[in-house]
Write an enzyme that holds these catalytic residues in place. Sequence first.
Site, short mmCIF file in Angstrom:
data_model
loop_
_atom_site.label_atom_id
_atom_site.label_comp_id
_atom_site.label_asym_id
_atom_site.label_seq_id
_atom_site.Cartn_x
_atom_site.Cartn_y
_atom_site.Cartn_z
N ARG A 139 -12.88 6.82 33.01
CA ARG A 139 -14.20 7.36 33.37
C ARG A 139 -14.04 8.32 34.55
O ARG A 139 -13.08 8.26 35.30
CB ARG A 139 -15.18 6.25 33.74
CG ARG A 139 -14.86 5.43 34.99
CD ARG A 139 -15.55 5.93 36.26
NE ARG A 139 -15.02 5.28 37.47
CZ ARG A 139 -14.06 5.77 38.20
NH1 ARG A 139 -13.48 6.90 37.88
NH2 ARG A 139 -13.64 5.15 39.29
N GLU A 160 -20.92 7.06 44.75
CA GLU A 160 -19.62 6.48 45.04
C GLU A 160 -19.74 5.39 46.11
O GLU A 160 -20.45 5.57 47.11
CB GLU A 160 -18.69 7.60 45.55
CG GLU A 160 -17.29 7.50 45.03
CD GLU A 160 -17.19 7.68 43.52
OE1 GLU A 160 -17.11 6.66 42.80
OE2 GLU A 160 -17.21 8.84 43.07
N ASP A 201 -21.71 0.86 43.93
CA ASP A 201 -21.84 -0.20 42.90
C ASP A 201 -21.82 -1.61 43.49
O ASP A 201 -22.64 -2.45 43.14
CB ASP A 201 -20.83 -0.04 41.75
CG ASP A 201 -19.36 -0.06 42.12
OD1 ASP A 201 -19.05 -0.07 43.33
OD2 ASP A 201 -18.52 -0.07 41.18
N GLY A 230 -3.28 5.66 38.35
CA GLY A 230 -3.50 5.81 39.80
C GLY A 230 -4.25 7.08 40.16
O GLY A 230 -4.21 7.52 41.30
N GLY A 273 -7.52 7.51 39.96
CA GLY A 273 -8.92 7.27 40.27
C GLY A 273 -9.83 7.46 39.05
O GLY A 273 -11.04 7.67 39.18
N SER A 328 -9.91 5.17 36.53
CA SER A 328 -10.09 3.84 35.95
C SER A 328 -9.08 3.52 34.85
O SER A 328 -9.44 2.96 33.81
CB SER A 328 -11.50 3.66 35.40
OG SER A 328 -12.41 3.83 36.42
N ASP A 376 -16.49 0.81 36.79
CA ASP A 376 -15.39 1.30 35.93
C ASP A 376 -15.36 0.58 34.60
O ASP A 376 -15.26 1.19 33.53
CB ASP A 376 -14.04 1.11 36.65
CG ASP A 376 -14.03 1.77 38.01
OD1 ASP A 376 -14.94 2.56 38.30
OD2 ASP A 376 -13.11 1.48 38.80
N TYR A 389 -10.29 -0.39 50.73
CA TYR A 389 -11.41 -0.63 49.83
C TYR A 389 -12.12 -1.92 50.22
O TYR A 389 -13.35 -1.96 50.37
CB TYR A 389 -10.92 -0.69 48.37
CG TYR A 389 -12.04 -0.81 47.36
CD1 TYR A 389 -12.63 0.32 46.82
CD2 TYR A 389 -12.53 -2.06 46.97
CE1 TYR A 389 -13.67 0.23 45.90
CE2 TYR A 389 -13.56 -2.16 46.05
CZ TYR A 389 -14.13 -1.03 45.52
OH TYR A 389 -15.16 -1.14 44.62
C1 GLA Z 1 -13.35 2.07 42.46
C2 GLA Z 1 -13.97 0.73 42.07
C3 GLA Z 1 -15.41 0.92 41.63
C4 GLA Z 1 -16.21 1.71 42.67
C5 GLA Z 1 -15.46 2.96 43.08
C6 GLA Z 1 -16.13 3.69 44.21
O1 GLA Z 1 -13.26 2.90 41.34
O2 GLA Z 1 -13.25 0.14 41.03
O3 GLA Z 1 -16.01 -0.33 41.39
O4 GLA Z 1 -16.50 0.91 43.79
O5 GLA Z 1 -14.12 2.69 43.46
O6 GLA Z 1 -17.37 4.19 43.81
#
Ligand code: GLA
Length: 406
Positions: free
Chosen positions: A46, A52, A55, A143, A145, A147, A193, A243
């Site tokens: 995705r 951002e 979630d 890696g 970003g 997903s 994701d 994170y």
């Molecule tokens: C990662 C996490 C998601 C979300 C994003 C930031 O992708 O897996 O759940 O928190 O970062 O928006």
Amino acid sequence: MSVSDPAPIASEFESPSLEAQAAAVKSAFAEAFGAAPQWVVAAPGRVNLIGEHTDYNDGFVFPLAIERYVVMAAGRPASPAAEDAVRARSTMMDGTAEFRLGNLEPERRDWTSYLRGALAGCLERGMNPGAFDVLVDSKVPLGGGLSSSAALEVCTATLVEAITGRSLEPVEKARLCQTAEHVYAGVPCGIMDQFSSALGAAGQLLLIDCRTETATLVPLDDPNIEVLVINSNVKHELSGGEYAERRSQCEAAAKIMGVKKLRDVTSDQLAAARDKMDDVIYRRAHHVVGEDERTTAAAAALQTGDWETVGRLMYASHDSLRDDFEVSCPELDVLVELAGEVGAAGGVIGSRMTGGGFGGCTVTLVRKGREREIAEAICRRYRERTGIEATPFVTKPARGAHIIEG
Ligand code: GLA
């Protein structure tokens, strides 16, 4: 910035064919395991257009599934080592990984963590696939970003659906895959994701309310608009701990505000409470509260074709992630800056980092027909500024996880 004199683009700027990928995975399975597969399934990565780090604050996100899939082909082994033995191979790695459904080893960390985690969730729900062999292929950059791990989890759960002939309710499927990520990969992610990979719909963005775990489909059907993803090809190693730290800072802010989640706070309430929190906590909350407002505003603007507003909100989201939430990095900032330099006159509507941050990709909305020259110009300038080769590609909103055969 001029968009003339472009540098040539490496392969796969356009979406690869899922059909061709599935055919290749089927023959790779036959070669690896000596028989044709019985089941073939797919789950996409995705890209998040806006919303951002909202979630896990029960807020709003606005992603689309991308035309880049994890595909799995699987079959029953002729003579399994045990009735719960799984043999997994990947086109991206040598060797065969083995594990047992009766002992999924949550602490073991390797590429099968995502598979084992999703299998654990299926078993807990009484869906036992029994022994199988599986071959995995991914066109979701690892890696980056986008997903790739959620796609692996959701693909695994989809494979179990194919094998057992039972369906999971899609949101439940996303949830079990999220738990897989928490327990088997050690990342306390939100639901975005896995939700996007499980529920993605062709031609549609998903405006997800992460509190109610419901999605409103928003069509991206303007023929003049393209989604351009540019992989910075950097991944800064601090992402894991950072994170979790952001998540607890958000929780600290919510506690100070006396609410369950930052979703429950308005900009005015936050401004009024500024003196009650230290600067870092305030800035984290300021990002989240503002980002929720930007996300719902962007979804509304997109539906009326107000691209100027969508673009402005995307840039504002990036600035906030860079300055308040501090999850961007110099390379992502350069990519967004270069997109901004091409600007509306050059066909760029808006641009921002996407995903968790500290590297990975940017998402840029561009005018149809200009996507290649824009991508080439940005990547050439990026190389001049950073010495790094970026990888651009375009995508339409893609169909979510599904069974291809079986
Ligand atoms: C990662 C996490 C998601 C979300 C994003 C930031 O992708 O897996 O759940 O928190 O970062 O928006």
